[in-house]
Design an enzyme around this catalytic site. Structure first.
Site: not given
Lengths: 384, 85
Positions: A122-123, A126, A131, A263, A332-334, A359
């Site tokens: 889909f073009g 540019e 927006s 962990r 953050q958890i990892h 989109e």
């Protein structure tokens, strides 16, 4: 668990899940690192009928209903939302042709798109137009029995791979939509590298220099290229990405549930720590909320209800921001592991950011949603 | 019936468009139509009046005002049910 799904939809959901577990998840990080998907992935998608998911059966598509298609997008988004964007842009072209193409155009293109014999992209965007798509600067002029097309398109997902492009251009200051084949003289594809996310989406710039386009490649009519043709494609795109974000959020959640169950810190599994539980609880709740919004849009779409357009916008806005919050929690958890290529959550984080931009950015969705809210409220007041 | 259809369309416009729209307001020329509203309008016409808006219907004359849309609906409906009416 989703309420209101038919037995067939539940069965297909399982099938999609198996496909994604087997064919996408083991390779998604590799696709991301290599910045491309192998061509045979197209064959696997086509074989499953996914490339023609919403194309009617009379044009050799799978003819999926909106709920089933949403479930497919959710599952593929769980594996790789970057890969899902292939289904998004390919389907945007197919939907535009299916809704606004002539019968000859439908018969010419839809079976090929459904079987993956041609890939669509889909073009619209540019270098200076994002927006505010009404301001596209690409120009089409009428010349004898042809249109002469000149312009420059940017950020075109799967542009590196696609065979046909739905190009939006101004024709005498009126928007029009053209199908441009990759082999058109004057049409050049320039790959874009080094993206933050959606790295396997094979983005490209398109350069159109004096491309002669046959009259039969005009989709819809001049003047309707943006409001109707692109409008149809963009609604489909938002719908597809909204569901994909549910899958992405789910992928973040599942990665965290696994990781926090293995962990240990301070002598206890991470899942026993309340601040971790806080993030997990938010992720669980928000994934479910996003799915409900998507389902609402799906049921309205199935009913052909005009409210589906706004509900899809709301679903896309919420689901994409939810996916980014979930990915943020996941990294953050990892901890340091989450910043490393050995764990997929870094990919989820990078891809999630993109979903807030494509989109229709979150800010554009907010403007649309708020405007609609005021209008609905004022209308309600007027009718009391 | 055309009067009834015009009222339905006016109500629909009032629900989605802030500006006052009467039967002859040039809705395309006045820039009231964006892609979201265009799609909402197509779906509304299809669902409310049981017809399909297709490629051949994409003519500005069919959609330029509420009055034009009402005529378009009437024409489409008469094509759909010519024998019984």
């Amino acid at each position: 668990m989703l309420t209101g799904m038919t037995a067939l939809q539940k069965e297909l959901q399982k099938e999609f899940e198996k496909f994604v577990d087997k064919e996408i998840i083991p390779y998604a990080d590799q696709f991301d690192e290599q910045g491309e998907i192998p061509r045979d992935m197209i064959g696997r998608f086509a074989q499953q009928g996914y490339l023609g998911a919403m194309i009617p059966e009379k044009y050799q598509g799978a003819g999926m209903d909106p709920v089933t298609f949403g479930l497919l997008c959710e599952e593929i988004g769980r594996g790789s939302i970057s890969l899902l964007s292939l289904l998004t842009v390919h389907g945007m072209v197919a939907q535009a042709i299916e809704k606004w193409g002539s019968e000859i155009q439908k018969q010419t293109w839809l079976p090929k798109l459904a079987k993956g014999e041609v890939i669509g992209a889909f073009g619209l965007s540019e270098p200076d137009v994002g927006s505010d798509p009404k301001s596209v600067e690409s120009i089409a002029t009428v010349e004898d029995v042809f249109f002469r097309l000149n312009g420059h398109k940017k950020w075109i997902s799967y542009g590196q791979m696609a065979d046909i492009f739905l190009i939006i251009a101004q024709c005498g200051a009126r928007p029009a939509a053209f199908l441009v084949t990759r082999d058109t003289p004057g049409f050049e594809v320039e790959p874009i590298q080094g993206m933050l996310g959606f790295r396997s989406a094979m983005l490209a710039q398109l350069h159109l220099t004096n491309c002669l386009i046959a009259q039969e490649n005009l989709i819809g009519k001049i003047g309707f290229g943006f409001t109707h043709v692109a409008g149809t494609a963009l609604d489909y795109g938002r719908y597809c990405i909204a569901w994909g974000c549910v899958g992405l959020g789910k992928a973040c959640l599942e990665a965290c549930l696994r990781y926090t169950g293995k962990r240990k810190q301070f002598g206890a599994l991470l899942r026993k720590h309340q601040l971790i539980q806080h993030m997990i609880a938010d992720m669980i709740t928000e994934v479910k909320a996003a799915r409900m919004l998507c389902l609402d849009a799906a049921y309205l779409k199935s009913a052909g209800d005009p409210e589906t357009i706004m509900e899809t916008s709301i679903a896309k806005y919420y689901a994409s921001t939810m996916a980014f919050r979930a990915a943020n929690h996941a990294v953050q958890i990892h901890g340091a592991n989450g910043c490393c290529h050995e764990y997929p959550v870094q990919r989820f984080f990078r891809d999630a950011k993109i979903t807030e931009i494509i989109e229709g950015s979150s800010q554009i969705q907010q403007i649309i949603i708020a405007r609609h809210g005021y209008q609905n409220y004022l209308f309600g007041e007027k009718n009391k | 019936m055309p009067k009834e259809n015009e009222q339905k369309l006016r109500d629909f416009f009032a629900k989605f468009i802030e500006e006052d729209v009467d039967n002859d307001t040039d809705i395309f020329g006045s820039g009231l139509i964006n892609s979201l509203f265009a799609m909402q309008l197509v779906l509304f016409i299809e669902k409310e009046f049981h017809l399909k808006v297709e490629h051949d219907d994409l003519d500005i004359e069919n959609f330029k005002s509420i009055h034009a849309i009402t005529n378009f609906i009437q024409t489409k409906q008469s094509i759909k049910e010519p024998a019984s009416k």
